[in-house]
Design an enzyme around this catalytic site. Structure first.
Site, PDB file in Angstrom:
ATOM      1  N   HIS A   1       0.803  -1.382  -0.130  1.00  0.00           N
ATOM      2  CA  HIS A   1      -0.002   0.032   0.044  1.00  0.00           C
ATOM      3  C   HIS A   1       1.070   1.064  -0.109  1.00  0.00           C
ATOM      4  CE1 HIS A   1      -3.583   2.368   1.158  1.00  0.00           C
ATOM      5  NE2 HIS A   1      -2.831   3.088   1.695  1.00  0.00           N
ATOM      6  N   GLU A   2       1.963   1.364   0.828  1.00  0.00           N
ATOM      7  CA  GLU A   2       2.580   2.522   1.223  1.00  0.00           C
ATOM      8  C   GLU A   2       3.585   2.643  -0.278  1.00  0.00           C
ATOM      9  OE1 GLU A   2       1.879   4.731   3.225  1.00  0.00           O
ATOM     10  OE2 GLU A   2       0.526   3.480   4.226  1.00  0.00           O
TER      11      GLU A   2
ATOM     12  N   HIS B   1       1.753   4.543  -2.862  1.00  0.00           N
ATOM     13  CA  HIS B   1       1.924   5.895  -2.569  1.00  0.00           C
ATOM     14  C   HIS B   1       3.437   6.543  -2.898  1.00  0.00           C
ATOM     15  CE1 HIS B   1      -1.812   7.067  -0.328  1.00  0.00           C
ATOM     16  NE2 HIS B   1      -1.625   6.028   0.649  1.00  0.00           N
TER      17      HIS B   1
ATOM     18  N   GLU C   1      -5.006   7.817  -3.110  1.00  0.00           N
ATOM     19  CA  GLU C   1      -5.297   6.501  -2.162  1.00  0.00           C
ATOM     20  C   GLU C   1      -5.949   5.471  -3.216  1.00  0.00           C
ATOM     21  OE1 GLU C   1      -4.955   5.355   0.519  1.00  0.00           O
ATOM     22  OE2 GLU C   1      -4.515   7.239   1.797  1.00  0.00           O
TER      23      GLU C   1
END
Length: 496
Positions: A262-263, A266, A292
């Site tokens: 997830h990170e 980003h 997101e």
């Protein structure tokens, strides 16, 4: 004109240097600062925030921006967009009294440490006073900024997703709820196919594999850093210094893997922002919703796809020996199992938006005055029971599980649900142009990274989220793509 542009670039450089220093301090505060040193770092952050405030609201800078705005036809596209963004920022900041701005900046910096301690002790009482102050300041600032918005919460939403309103979100969440809840009920009627198989894995071993998987999906460690914090986050100092954290749980090694993916999503976004935007205020993600969309695209659409693990599972078994008795198909079913859970970051794709609805309704209620921070644990538990059928036994698993409110990010949560919807819509277009399944199986994820870089990442804030989604997919946000994605995926997994 040339003189004004030189002054403008000079002031922007000063502003960016202070922002960079604040990011480094914030990073240190959340990853390395000793407990007894936190208040002093928070004080430094407050003072530096004031320096940025003074630059932004100075008469000289305001006049410079106003002059360039009046002569915008002589500017290039990047300069024009910067002036547009800065005009809004100046308008907002100058309405906040300097003393209040500094007090709030210090409060937020301190509260993240208070939250972490209160969470570890399961002591909401230690946290609630600071939390109330943050909401009070948020309400006060929203009143300063209110223009044509129907309510105060719309002011906050606009900070994270420009043009978003409570009315639009209510419609969005009503549609999601009407489709997700019946699908969830059908799944809950089925006999559970998945079996929990997790075993403890030493955190050092987890660190090695998580660094590997971050690099595997496309994060560049020559221009990035990975560390640990109580709540994972990503920050960009510039595209050549992008930092993210993850959280390791010894008896749940899968949690960190999806947090890391997830990170990394980003981080990849920030690393791919166009070189021509560096040194400008446009050199970061377009909005929280589009940001997101990238992290949730990597985490869920890519990271929970069986084709992704076909290319990786052998390597993962070498690192995590307990998986040797688990087939790839069993692993796939487990990482996509649907279960009403307490913790948002570990929630499956199907129930995730219900977690967001809980937070959305609470935020609206506090801002409107209908909900009191004093009673937040009780209200949280009631809403969790209503939406997900479960309620936490301790506040650390409930109202204190997220760092967002402690960090002053009120109005942010809806961006996660919007991001999920954007990601499915983007994926629908990507599949028409790339053989995604083949790319995932062969591990050639650079093709996906480059596609996203060309279509989305390189623009930073130069294009609005609405413009990006329309340019990439041919239409504005359409949550039907997200609903169909969920129905198709979970229909196959659960044979419904």
């Amino acid at each position: 004109m040339e003189e004004k542009l030189l002054l403008f670039r000079e002031k922007i450089k000063e502003k960016k240097i202070i922002e960079g220093a604040l990011e480094v301090l914030q990073w240190d505060l959340e990853t390395n600062t000793p407990k007894k040193g936190m208040d002093y770092i928070a004080e430094i952050i407050g003072n530096l925030s004031m320096k940025e405030y003074e630059i932004t609201t100075s008469k000289e800078f305001q006049e410079c921006v106003e002059f360039l705005k009046e002569n915008s036809e002589k500017l290039n596209d990047i300069e024009r967009k910067e002036i547009e963004e800065l005009s809004e920022t100046i308008e907002k900041m100058k309405k906040i009294p300097p003393k209040e701005y500094q007090e709030y900046s210090e409060l937020v910096a301190k509260t993240q440490g208070v939250w972490e301690e209160a969470k570890s002790e399961n002591n909401y009482g230690k946290y609630k006073e600071n939390l109330k102050k943050i909401f009070d300041y948020t309400i006060k600032f929203a009143n300063y900024h209110k223009k044509d918005e129907k309510n105060l919460y719309d002011v906050l939403l606009n900070d994270y997703e420009k043009g978003m309103t409570t009315e639009k979100l209510d419609e969005f969440f009503t549609l999601l709820k009407s489709e997700i809840v019946p699908l969830l009920e059908k799944i809950q009627e089925k006999e559970r196919k998945n079996k929990k198989f997790l075993e403890k894995v030493d955190v050092n071993k987890q660190r090695e594999f998580n660094r590997f998987i971050s690099k595997y999906v496309g994060f560049d460690f020559e221009r990035g850093v990975m560390a640990e914090s109580e709540h994972p986050f990503t920050m960009n100092i510039n595209k050549n210094d992008v930092r993210f954290t993850t959280k390791y749980i010894e008896d749940n090694p899968i949690s960190a893997i999806f947090s890391t993916i997830h990170e990394s999503g980003h981080g990849i976004y920030e690393q791919q922002i166009g070189d021509e935007l560096q040194g400008t205020i446009l050199a970061s993600g377009g909005s929280m919703g589009i940001h997101e969309s990238q992290s949730r695209f990597y985490e869920n659409i890519i990271g929970r796809d069986i084709h992704f693990w076909k290319g990786l599972y052998k390597r993962m078994r070498e690192e995590y020996s307990f998986l040797e008795r688990i087939s790839l198909e069993e692993f796939y079913e487990e990482i996509n199992s649907v279960e009403s859970s307490l913790i948002r970051v570990d929630a499956d794709e199907l129930t995730y938006s219900l977690h967001i609805m809980v937070r959305y309704e609470i935020e609206k209620g506090i801002i409107s005055g209908e909900i009191n921070v004093e009673n937040l644990p009780q209200i949280w538990n009631e809403k969790m029971k209503e939406y997900l059928g479960v309620a936490p036994e301790i506040d650390s698993d409930g109202v204190m599980q997220d760092v967002h409110w402690a960090a002053g990010l009120i109005g942010y949560f809806p961006s996660y649900a919007l991001g999920s919807a954007y990601s499915a819509q983007i994926y629908n277009t990507m599949k028409k142009e790339l053989n995604v399944d083949e790319i995932l199986e062969t591990g050639e994820l650079y093709k996906i990274r480059e596609w996203l870089g060309e279509k989305i990442h390189r623009f930073g804030k130069l294009k609005s989220t609405t413009e990006i989604i329309k340019d990439v997919t041919g239409e504005e946000l359409n949550p039907r793509y997200y609903i169909e994605y969920l129905k198709e995926k979970y229909g196959k997994i659960y044979n419904i």
